[in-house]
Structures are given as structure tokens and as C-alpha cells.
Motif scaffolding. Structure first.
Motif, PDB file in Angstrom:
ATOM      1  N   MET A  89       0.825  -1.205   0.000  1.00 18.61           N
ATOM      2  CA  MET A  89       0.000   0.000   0.000  1.00 18.61           C
ATOM      3  C   MET A  89       0.861   1.256   0.000  1.00 18.61           C
ATOM      4  O   MET A  89       0.567   2.229  -0.716  1.00 18.61           O
ATOM      5  CB  MET A  89      -0.951   0.000   1.198  1.00 18.61           C
ATOM      6  CG  MET A  89      -1.868   1.223   1.278  1.00 18.61           C
ATOM      7  SD  MET A  89      -2.963   1.411  -0.154  1.00 18.61           S
ATOM      8  CE  MET A  89      -4.248   0.219   0.273  1.00 18.61           C
ATOM      9  N   ARG A 184      -4.278 -10.657  -4.352  1.00 20.26           N
ATOM     10  CA  ARG A 184      -3.943  -9.948  -3.120  1.00 20.26           C
ATOM     11  C   ARG A 184      -3.812 -10.896  -1.944  1.00 20.26           C
ATOM     12  O   ARG A 184      -4.662 -11.755  -1.729  1.00 20.26           O
ATOM     13  CB  ARG A 184      -5.018  -8.897  -2.805  1.00 20.26           C
ATOM     14  CG  ARG A 184      -4.714  -8.043  -1.582  1.00 20.26           C
ATOM     15  CD  ARG A 184      -5.686  -6.891  -1.443  1.00 20.26           C
ATOM     16  NE  ARG A 184      -6.879  -7.216  -0.693  1.00 20.26           N
ATOM     17  CZ  ARG A 184      -8.037  -7.536  -1.226  1.00 20.26           C
ATOM     18  NH1 ARG A 184      -8.167  -7.597  -2.535  1.00 20.26           N
ATOM     19  NH2 ARG A 184      -9.088  -7.809  -0.483  1.00 20.26           N
ATOM     20  N   LYS A 186      -4.318 -11.101   1.711  1.00 18.77           N
ATOM     21  CA  LYS A 186      -5.084 -10.290   2.646  1.00 18.77           C
ATOM     22  C   LYS A 186      -4.411 -10.197   3.996  1.00 18.77           C
ATOM     23  O   LYS A 186      -3.853 -11.167   4.498  1.00 18.77           O
ATOM     24  CB  LYS A 186      -6.504 -10.865   2.804  1.00 18.77           C
ATOM     25  CG  LYS A 186      -7.321 -10.806   1.524  1.00 18.77           C
ATOM     26  CD  LYS A 186      -8.730 -11.295   1.763  1.00 18.77           C
ATOM     27  CE  LYS A 186      -9.550 -11.219   0.474  1.00 18.77           C
ATOM     28  NZ  LYS A 186     -10.936 -11.672   0.670  1.00 18.77           N
ATOM     29  N   GLU A 315      -6.355  -4.318  -6.580  1.00 18.80           N
ATOM     30  CA  GLU A 315      -7.224  -3.740  -5.552  1.00 18.80           C
ATOM     31  C   GLU A 315      -6.464  -2.709  -4.724  1.00 18.80           C
ATOM     32  O   GLU A 315      -6.969  -1.609  -4.441  1.00 18.80           O
ATOM     33  CB  GLU A 315      -7.779  -4.839  -4.634  1.00 18.80           C
ATOM     34  CG  GLU A 315      -8.686  -5.831  -5.328  1.00 18.80           C
ATOM     35  CD  GLU A 315      -7.933  -7.057  -5.816  1.00 18.80           C
ATOM     36  OE1 GLU A 315      -6.684  -6.970  -5.959  1.00 18.80           O
ATOM     37  OE2 GLU A 315      -8.583  -8.093  -6.063  1.00 18.80           O
ATOM     38  N   THR A 316      -5.232  -3.046  -4.325  1.00 16.95           N
ATOM     39  CA  THR A 316      -4.401  -2.108  -3.565  1.00 16.95           C
ATOM     40  C   THR A 316      -4.088  -0.865  -4.392  1.00 16.95           C
ATOM     41  O   THR A 316      -4.132   0.261  -3.884  1.00 16.95           O
ATOM     42  CB  THR A 316      -3.091  -2.793  -3.130  1.00 16.95           C
ATOM     43  OG1 THR A 316      -3.399  -3.894  -2.269  1.00 16.95           O
ATOM     44  CG2 THR A 316      -2.183  -1.826  -2.385  1.00 16.95           C
ATOM     45  N   ALA A 335     -12.991   0.965  -0.905  1.00 10.65           N
ATOM     46  CA  ALA A 335     -12.681  -0.291  -0.218  1.00 10.65           C
ATOM     47  C   ALA A 335     -13.918  -0.900   0.426  1.00 10.65           C
ATOM     48  O   ALA A 335     -14.111  -2.121   0.408  1.00 10.65           O
ATOM     49  CB  ALA A 335     -11.598  -0.046   0.840  1.00 10.65           C
ATOM     50  N   TRP A 340     -13.472  -4.890   0.255  1.00  7.37           N
ATOM     51  CA  TRP A 340     -12.054  -5.173   0.491  1.00  7.37           C
ATOM     52  C   TRP A 340     -11.738  -4.722   1.919  1.00  7.37           C
ATOM     53  O   TRP A 340     -11.068  -3.720   2.145  1.00  7.37           O
ATOM     54  CB  TRP A 340     -11.183  -4.424  -0.504  1.00  7.37           C
ATOM     55  CG  TRP A 340     -11.455  -4.779  -1.942  1.00  7.37           C
ATOM     56  CD1 TRP A 340     -11.924  -5.957  -2.424  1.00  7.37           C
ATOM     57  CD2 TRP A 340     -11.261  -3.929  -3.086  1.00  7.37           C
ATOM     58  NE1 TRP A 340     -12.040  -5.911  -3.788  1.00  7.37           N
ATOM     59  CE2 TRP A 340     -11.637  -4.690  -4.236  1.00  7.37           C
ATOM     60  CE3 TRP A 340     -10.797  -2.624  -3.263  1.00  7.37           C
ATOM     61  CZ2 TRP A 340     -11.567  -4.172  -5.524  1.00  7.37           C
ATOM     62  CZ3 TRP A 340     -10.731  -2.106  -4.546  1.00  7.37           C
ATOM     63  CH2 TRP A 340     -11.106  -2.867  -5.665  1.00  7.37           C
ATOM     64  N   LEU A 343      -8.394  -3.548   3.269  1.00 10.03           N
ATOM     65  CA  LEU A 343      -7.790  -2.344   2.685  1.00 10.03           C
ATOM     66  C   LEU A 343      -8.417  -1.056   3.221  1.00 10.03           C
ATOM     67  O   LEU A 343      -7.979   0.037   2.858  1.00 10.03           O
ATOM     68  CB  LEU A 343      -7.929  -2.370   1.155  1.00 10.03           C
ATOM     69  CG  LEU A 343      -7.185  -3.486   0.417  1.00 10.03           C
ATOM     70  CD1 LEU A 343      -7.444  -3.392  -1.080  1.00 10.03           C
ATOM     71  CD2 LEU A 343      -5.688  -3.435   0.702  1.00 10.03           C
ATOM     72  N   GLY A 347      -6.040   2.145   3.382  1.00  7.78           N
ATOM     73  CA  GLY A 347      -6.434   3.182   2.437  1.00  7.78           C
ATOM     74  C   GLY A 347      -6.710   4.504   3.114  1.00  7.78           C
ATOM     75  O   GLY A 347      -6.333   5.574   2.618  1.00  7.78           O
TER      76      GLY A 347
END
Length: 375
Positions: A89, A184, A186, A315-316, A335, A340, A343, A347
Motif C-alpha cells: 500500500m 492480493r 489479505k 485492488e491495492t 474499499a 475489500w 484495505l 487506504g
């Protein structure tokens, strides 16, 4: 048309309540995000001629309320917690920042002949701040640079339109491009917490009083220091003071800084929406829209291409991009809407980091542009 200050305040608070309620009540609204809805409702009301675009209420919000929003949101940053964000991230957000700066430089050289030089360097700085932390940076920098009103309203309108379109893009792109990116991994930690990362206890009226008092103390000190050191922009002094004071132990004991910051931010966004008259974009010229579109397009190409080369999941990358373009509110909305959950906190944290660095980079880019324009 609604013009009376009390009625204007009533409408503004109604927009906020409606935006928050829609986001909580309907899945489609959650995907768009409460902040985006608040901007869109403001745009709709003003462009339909239902509410005035000029009011002393707006001046107050663009002034101290914007400053308070920045201060409270910077209070919510705890640099120690950035270790929970994860390297992917942080790297994705760094790419997003580089993408924005590259977009600004590209738009500068492609479009500088379409703008008056005395306003163009300010535009470059404002959009740098906006796309490394969100709209509140745009408002603060426009005020700092004393941007001409017609240009300012056109930029706000174009910025809001492009930001909303980019939210749609980051919602859709992961669906079609996921197979080209790594899966991803997690985070199994507790990253689903939606409240402020610094909240320790229940929010109280005492906390609220402390936040108001300390916020205005910082605004007063920033103005005083700026008079003593006039070559340093006030927004830089204000941000620095907020970051320093915000990391004091007694400040960390105050609860609700993030929530109050988000409330103030969304109030600013409502006014920005109302100020975004589409006719102003037409009057000033479509080049403002071309400029903002160019910046975000280059940003998007870089973050998704470099991110792929660095084997970061899409996604990140999408959340990091939203954290830069729209700030923590749109990163959180993306997110959350995409479920998600791991995240959400990362985020939000990098979005808050965008508030911290966006104004510094905005001032730096603005004066670099001013130098190249020989002003």
C-alpha cells in the motif's frame, strides 16, 4: 433561489445528512461514496438555480472551516501506525504521488499556452495538492495563492467532475483487469476498523471543546508566524504545526478528531459542489477540464502500469489511487463498497498521509511552474 444565510446553512446540513443517509442505506450510494454524493447534490442544486453560489456562509467555510478540517484530519495521523499499512500500500501510494506529479508536468508542457501565466502556475499547485490528498487541499491552496474567482470556480467544477469519473473507473477497472495482476494477500489483522485510527475512548463534549480551541490556536499561530516569515506560505505553517502538535501525547488522548475532520471536510465539499457552476467551465474554457483530465489520465496509466511491473495487486492500486485523487473518504468508500475490508484502514491512513504531503508538494510544484514561466 435560497440566499438567506440561515437557509443556506440549513441546505448545507441537509445535503450532508442526505449524503450520509444514502451511503448507509443503499448499496449503489455506498459504491459512489457519501462525499461524492454530497458534491453531486451541491452541483445539482446550484446549476438548477435553487441556491446561491455567493454567500458569506461559503466564505466562512472556505476560511476557518477548511483550516479546521485539515488540522483535525492531520491530528488523526499517527506515523507509528503506518507500519500496519504494509509495503504494498505504501509503495502503491508513492506511485500514485509520482503519477500525479508526472501528470501535472505533462499537462504543464502540453497546455501552458492555453492559460494566462499569472494564473497557470497557481492551477498547477492547486491540482497537485488536490490529486495527492483530495479536494480540501485544493480549497486550501486556492485560498493561499489567491486564485482568481472565475478560474477557481472553473477548477472546482472540472476537478469534481473528473474526480467522480475516476471513482467510477476505479470501481470498474479491477473487475476487468484482475486477471492480469497478482492475487492480493489479505492482511489478517484488525484492519476493518472504520473509526479513527487514534480513537481511544468515547467522544465527549470536552473533546469537542478541546478540538475547537486547539484548532483556532493553530490557525492563529499559523497566521502570526506567516506575518513574521512572509516567504513561507500559511498552509505550510498550518500543516506543520498540526502534524507536530497532533503527535503530542495529550492530543492523542482526544477522541473524535477523524470524525470531526470528516464532518468539516464534507461541509467544504458541499460548498465546493455548490460553487461548481458548469457555466463557469464553459466561460473560462474547456482547457481547465482538459488539464484535470490529463493529470488524472497520466496518473492512472502510471499507477496501474508501474504497479503491475512491481507485482502489486490491482485492488491495492485502486485504493491507493483513490486515496491520492479523492482523499481518505473516497479510498474508504471504494474499499467498503468493494468489500475489500483489509484495505479500509490502510487506504484511510495513506489518504490522511496525502493531506500531510499534498500541500507541501502543491506549493513546491506551484513555485517551480512559476519559475519556468519566468514570472
Amino acid at each position: 433561489m435560497i440566499k438567506e444565510p440561515v437557509a443556506v446553512i440549513m441546505v448545507l446540513m441537509g445535503i450532508l445528512v442526505c449524503g450520509f443517509w444514502l451511503e448507509k442505506r443503499y448499496s449503489w450510494a455506498a459504491k459512489i461514496g457519501g462525499s461524492s454524493l454530497i458534491i453531486l447534490m451541491g452541483i445539482l442544486l446550484s446549476n438548477c438555480g435553487l441556491i446561491t453560489t455567493e454567500s458569506p456562509v461559503y466564505s466562512a467555510i472556505y476560511g476557518p472551516v477548511t483550516s479546521l478540517a485539515i488540522i483535525w484530519l492531520l491530528f488523526a495521523i499517527d506515523f507509528k501506525q503506518l507500519k500496519t499499512v504494509g509495503p504494498n500500500m505504501l509503495m502503491a501510494f508513492l506511485i500514485a504521488v509520482v503519477g500525479t506529479v508526472t501528470g501535472i508536468v505533462t499537462a504543464f508542457f502540453l497546455l501552458r499556452s492555453f492559460f494566462p501565466p499569472e494564473e497557470f502556475w497557481k492551477l498547477c499547485g492547486c491540482e497537485t495538492g488536490s490529486y495527492i490528498g483530495g479536494n480540501v487541499n485544493l480549497t486550501a491552496l486556492a485560498r493561499q495563492f489567491k486564485l482568481e474567482h472565475s478560474v477557481s470556480t472553473a477548477i472546482i467544477a472540472a476537478d469534481n467532475i473528473v474526480t467522480t469519473l475516476w471513482m467510477g473507473a476505479t470501481l470498474i477497472l479491477p473487475v476487468f483487469l484482475a486477471s492480469f495482476y497478482p492475487v492480493r494477500v489479505k492482511n489478517t489483522g484488525d484492519s476493518t476498523q472504520m473509526d479513527s485510527p487514534t480513537q481511544k475512548h468515547e467522544f465527549s463534549i470536552t473533546d469537542f471543546g478541546y478540538m475547537i480551541f486547539i484548532g483556532f490556536v493553530i490557525i492563529f499561530l499559523a497566521q502570526l508566524i506567516q506575518k513574521l516569515i512572509p516567504f513561507i506560505p500559511e498552509i505550510i505553517i498550518l500543516s506543520t504545526l498540526a502534524l507536530i502538535i497532533g503527535h503530542m501525547k495529550w492530543i492523542k488522548k482526544i477522541s473524535g478528531t477523524f470524525q470531526m475532520g470528516m464532518l468539516a471536510l464534507n461541509l467544504v465539499l458541499a460548498v465546493m459542489g455548490i460553487s461548481a457552476k458548469i457555466s463557469e467551465v464553459v466561460k473560462v474554457g474547456p482547457q481547465v477540464f482538459y488539464f484535470t483530465s490529463c493529470v488524472v489520465l497520466v496518473h492512472g496509466i502510471l499507477i496501474f502500469s508501474i504497479g503491475k511491473l512491481m507485482k502489486i495487486d490491482i485492488e491495492t492500486l485502486a485504493v491507493a489511487s483513490q486515496a491520492a485523487i479523492g482523499g481518505p473518504s473516497t479510498a474508504l468508500a471504494l474499499a467498503t463498497s468493494k468489500k475489500w475490508k483489509d484495505l479500509i484502514l490502510p487506504g484511510t491512513l495513506v489518504g490522511l498521509l496525502g493531506y500531510a504531503v499534498g500541500n507541501y508538494l502543491g506549493v513546491l510544484i506551484a513555485y517551480a511552474a512559476k519559475y519556468f514561466l519566468h514570472l
